[in-house]
Enzyme design. Sequence first.
Site, mmCIF file in Angstrom:
data_model
loop_
_atom_site.group_PDB
_atom_site.id
_atom_site.type_symbol
_atom_site.label_atom_id
_atom_site.label_comp_id
_atom_site.label_asym_id
_atom_site.label_seq_id
_atom_site.Cartn_x
_atom_site.Cartn_y
_atom_site.Cartn_z
ATOM 1 N N GLY A 118 -5.816 -23.098 -27.751
ATOM 2 C CA GLY A 118 -7.192 -23.326 -27.299
ATOM 3 C C GLY A 118 -7.673 -24.747 -27.519
ATOM 4 O O GLY A 118 -8.387 -25.306 -26.681
ATOM 5 N N CYS B 137 -8.501 -15.599 -34.029
ATOM 6 C CA CYS B 137 -9.079 -15.280 -32.723
ATOM 7 C C CYS B 137 -8.715 -13.860 -32.296
ATOM 8 O O CYS B 137 -9.490 -13.169 -31.643
ATOM 9 C CB CYS B 137 -8.577 -16.252 -31.666
ATOM 10 S SG CYS B 137 -9.084 -17.946 -31.927
#
Length: 254
Positions: A38, A186
């Site tokens: 990310g 996450c």
Amino acid sequence: MNDDQLLRYSRHILLPQLGIDGQERIVGARVLVIGAGGLGSPAAYYLASAGVGTLVLADGDVVDLTNLQRQILHTTDAIGRPKAESGRDTLARINPDCRVVPLSERLSGARLDEEVAMADVVLDCCDNFATRHAVNRACVAARKPLVSGAGIRFDGQVAVFDLRQADGPCYNCLFPEGQESEEVRCAVMGVFAPLTGIVGSVQAAEALKLLADIGVPLSGRLLLLDGLSMEWREIRVPRDPACPVCSVRPAKAA
Ligand SMILES: [Zn+2]
């Protein structure tokens, strides 16, 4: 730089702070990006498009469907491929001048030290404390500037640890190893897609500034972003004189 490069980077060269000199420093640089997820995706995009000469992209994972919501280096047809290789292919399409070295491994030990020592700037775009501390130790040992980022839920943070400066703090001064709150991933907590884009882009900006030696680096400062209220806070990070990673401990009295 050749004529194509002068055109490709003309909007950088037009910036008086950067100019040809600054762009040449970027073109001549080698940057290590740890993590092609990310944060590493947007960071690598901007580093490659901005002309970094050699970009080493290290990631031991393969692309998974759940990554694609935010890990913009990778596409649906890359599912199952090593992220470092998928990233290399994407970056080659953006800027063939940028030599991408894909390392499909979780760098550690001597391999990590070796890659950090060869880099001009290191970006920590990983997702776990063990790697963050290992990268920090390697950067302290080799005295390399470290651009550190993190993002979870709607919360982001980014800081620069310029370990070339004697009075600069290291990552461990701020987050001492072993005192972390429980690791938040996450996979469990979720993460807002553009949050990682914002943090990774700030990391790229700081890396390019360090390479070109322009502006005021985010050194010794921690930026905290609350993505829900879109508010930034800044915290000064002092060096911990007793930090076991970056301080030489005073000799014991006899
Ligand atoms: Zn320290």
